[in-house]
Scaffold this motif. Sequence first.
Motif, PDB file in Angstrom:
ATOM      1  N   PHE A   1       9.794  13.401  -6.088  1.00 17.99           N
ATOM      2  CA  PHE A   1       8.634  12.527  -6.219  1.00 17.99           C
ATOM      3  C   PHE A   1       7.867  12.827  -7.503  1.00 17.99           C
ATOM      4  N   GLU A   2       7.801  14.110  -7.888  1.00 16.34           N
ATOM      5  CA  GLU A   2       7.092  14.471  -9.116  1.00 16.34           C
ATOM      6  C   GLU A   2       7.799  13.882 -10.335  1.00 16.34           C
ATOM      7  N   GLU A   3       9.120  13.955 -10.356  1.00 17.09           N
ATOM      8  CA  GLU A   3       9.865  13.346 -11.463  1.00 17.09           C
ATOM      9  C   GLU A   3       9.687  11.835 -11.463  1.00 17.09           C
ATOM     10  N   ALA A   4       9.779  11.221 -10.296  1.00 19.71           N
ATOM     11  CA  ALA A   4       9.639   9.767 -10.205  1.00 19.71           C
ATOM     12  C   ALA A   4       8.274   9.300 -10.706  1.00 19.71           C
TER      13      ALA A   4
ATOM     14  N   LYS B   1       5.910  16.423 -19.573  1.00 20.20           N
ATOM     15  CA  LYS B   1       5.087  15.655 -18.652  1.00 20.20           C
ATOM     16  C   LYS B   1       4.434  16.565 -17.615  1.00 20.20           C
ATOM     17  N   ILE B   2       3.225  16.175 -17.188  1.00 17.08           N
ATOM     18  CA  ILE B   2       2.480  16.898 -16.155  1.00 17.08           C
ATOM     19  C   ILE B   2       2.295  15.960 -14.963  1.00 17.08           C
ATOM     20  N   ALA B   3       2.522  16.485 -13.765  1.00 15.79           N
ATOM     21  CA  ALA B   3       2.368  15.678 -12.554  1.00 15.79           C
ATOM     22  C   ALA B   3       1.303  16.291 -11.652  1.00 15.79           C
ATOM     23  N   LEU B   4       0.640  15.417 -10.904  1.00 17.73           N
ATOM     24  CA  LEU B   4      -0.242  15.828  -9.809  1.00 17.73           C
ATOM     25  C   LEU B   4       0.505  15.627  -8.500  1.00 17.73           C
ATOM     26  N   LYS B   5       0.499  16.631  -7.660  1.00 16.27           N
ATOM     27  CA  LYS B   5       1.192  16.555  -6.375  1.00 16.27           C
ATOM     28  C   LYS B   5       0.171  16.344  -5.271  1.00 16.27           C
ATOM     29  N   MET B   6       0.261  15.209  -4.585  1.00 20.36           N
ATOM     30  CA  MET B   6      -0.714  14.865  -3.555  1.00 20.36           C
ATOM     31  C   MET B   6      -0.388  15.488  -2.211  1.00 20.36           C
ATOM     32  N   TYR B   7       0.885  15.435  -1.844  1.00 20.77           N
ATOM     33  CA  TYR B   7       1.311  15.917  -0.535  1.00 20.77           C
ATOM     34  C   TYR B   7       2.572  16.765  -0.693  1.00 20.77           C
TER      35      TYR B   7
ATOM     36  N   LEU C   1       0.859  -1.177   0.000  1.00 19.07           N
ATOM     37  CA  LEU C   1       0.000   0.000   0.000  1.00 19.07           C
ATOM     38  C   LEU C   1       0.896   1.228   0.000  1.00 19.07           C
ATOM     39  N   LEU C   2       0.714   2.094  -0.995  1.00 21.57           N
ATOM     40  CA  LEU C   2       1.521   3.309  -1.101  1.00 21.57           C
ATOM     41  C   LEU C   2       0.734   4.520  -0.625  1.00 21.57           C
ATOM     42  N   ARG C   3       1.399   5.369   0.139  1.00 26.23           N
ATOM     43  CA  ARG C   3       0.919   6.726   0.365  1.00 26.23           C
ATOM     44  C   ARG C   3       1.445   7.539  -0.804  1.00 26.23           C
ATOM     45  N   VAL C   4       0.560   7.874  -1.720  1.00 25.30           N
ATOM     46  CA  VAL C   4       0.967   8.471  -2.987  1.00 25.30           C
ATOM     47  C   VAL C   4       1.411   9.911  -2.771  1.00 25.30           C
ATOM     48  N   LYS C   5       2.605  10.204  -3.253  1.00 24.33           N
ATOM     49  CA  LYS C   5       3.124  11.573  -3.189  1.00 24.33           C
ATOM     50  C   LYS C   5       2.848  12.334  -4.477  1.00 24.33           C
ATOM     51  N   ALA C   6       2.871  11.645  -5.601  1.00 30.37           N
ATOM     52  CA  ALA C   6       2.632  12.299  -6.892  1.00 30.37           C
ATOM     53  C   ALA C   6       2.169  11.258  -7.897  1.00 30.37           C
ATOM     54  N   ALA C   7       1.447  11.727  -8.922  1.00 30.06           N
ATOM     55  CA  ALA C   7       0.979  10.856 -10.009  1.00 30.06           C
ATOM     56  C   ALA C   7       1.239  11.550 -11.335  1.00 30.06           C
ATOM     57  N   GLY C   8       1.587  10.778 -12.340  1.00 28.97           N
ATOM     58  CA  GLY C   8       1.775  11.326 -13.676  1.00 28.97           C
ATOM     59  C   GLY C   8       0.489  11.294 -14.467  1.00 28.97           C
TER      60      GLY C   8
ATOM     61  N   PRO D   1      -8.664   7.144 -12.831  1.00 31.51           N
ATOM     62  CA  PRO D   1      -7.559   6.999 -13.782  1.00 31.51           C
ATOM     63  C   PRO D   1      -6.216   7.055 -13.062  1.00 31.51           C
ATOM     64  N   GLY D   2      -5.156   6.910 -13.826  1.00 30.28           N
ATOM     65  CA  GLY D   2      -3.818   7.036 -13.267  1.00 30.28           C
ATOM     66  C   GLY D   2      -3.001   5.774 -13.410  1.00 30.28           C
ATOM     67  N   LEU D   3      -1.941   5.831 -14.223  1.00 28.27           N
ATOM     68  CA  LEU D   3      -1.140   4.651 -14.555  1.00 28.27           C
ATOM     69  C   LEU D   3       0.255   4.675 -13.957  1.00 28.27           C
ATOM     70  N   GLU D   4       0.610   5.743 -13.237  1.00 25.20           N
ATOM     71  CA  GLU D   4       1.960   5.825 -12.680  1.00 25.20           C
ATOM     72  C   GLU D   4       1.950   6.732 -11.456  1.00 25.20           C
ATOM     73  N   VAL D   5       2.681   6.300 -10.431  1.00 25.22           N
ATOM     74  CA  VAL D   5       2.731   7.061  -9.185  1.00 25.22           C
ATOM     75  C   VAL D   5       4.117   6.944  -8.559  1.00 25.22           C
ATOM     76  N   SER D   6       4.383   7.837  -7.625  1.00 29.92           N
ATOM     77  CA  SER D   6       5.489   7.680  -6.689  1.00 29.92           C
ATOM     78  C   SER D   6       4.929   7.843  -5.289  1.00 29.92           C
ATOM     79  N   GLY D   7       5.614   7.266  -4.302  1.00 32.49           N
ATOM     80  CA  GLY D   7       5.109   7.403  -2.952  1.00 32.49           C
ATOM     81  C   GLY D   7       5.952   6.661  -1.944  1.00 32.49           C
ATOM     82  N   ILE D   8       5.393   6.515  -0.757  1.00 28.75           N
ATOM     83  CA  ILE D   8       6.069   5.888   0.368  1.00 28.75           C
ATOM     84  C   ILE D   8       5.251   4.674   0.807  1.00 28.75           C
TER      85      ILE D   8
END
Length: 324
Positions: A115-118, A317-323, A31-38, A62-69
Amino acid sequence: MQAAIITEYGGPEVLRIETQEDPQPAANEVLLRVKAAGINRPDVFQRKGNYPAPQGVSNDIPGLEVSGIIKSLGKDVQGLSVGNEVFALLAGGGYATEVCVAAELCIPKPKSISFEEAACFPETLFTVWHNLFQRGNLKEGDKVLIHGGSGGIGSMAIQLAKLFGATVYTTVGSAEKAEFAKQLGADNVINYQEEDFEEVLKDKKINLILDSIGGTYFNKHIQLLEPDGRLIHINAVQGAKVELNLLKMMQKRIWISGSTLRSRDLNFKINLTLEIKNKILPFIESRKLVPAVTQVFPFEEVSAAHLFFDSPEQYGKIALKMYS
């Protein structure tokens, strides 16, 4: 958790952030705490009702790629720990503050990237590596044509092709985007609003083409390719039905292929992840390969992010920043 829901099919305004129950990881998941999504083109297709999610994946988020903890582990997960920073490819559901993903699809996030780049790596990186390298067999010294050089896929493909010693030709739709593609390393950039790429490249001896256009581009590609050339399709926005002169294909021994990534099974994606870890992660760690993130939107502005993604001004690329 908070998730961006497709409330009905349509424009960016149909995306609404709602509260849902927290997901629970299966035995092989984290389970990831999502920091950002592409944000990617398939997200737009899904929002419009033209790209349904695979069986077992929510069609609403939607959403096919994320970074997180990593927040928690399934009972069978080994080699990962709570607190690890990772980025991962998904079949859907990435526009959320929490998401479950198969542990084997997680790639450790180097400290050298944000995290946004990842979050903007997985969909484009996996797509380009599989199609340009595994299917297209890109080799050092190849001359490669990449359409849409200012987009997410195109910008990743230019960088990877250059890292592995190819000469890169690309097409874009404006002078600004042409400059952007040159900065990424493209050797020759063609503004398709002003020039016919077939005419410009007719003497360049192209070995490999990565195409997302289809339609009238198809036979131009057959003309441009050298003997034993490879034509790889990843989309067909201008049209999927084309006519092929089989004799010309045979005379040139042209290899035509293509693929989609989202619907591939887990084992395929695991093997692809392992190869990317081994061959590409060192480039990421050293920042020799970084996604061209040009805009970051707060998660609550997901509709505005899609509106911008749909605009002619969008590139990279455009990223969504969650936290924070």
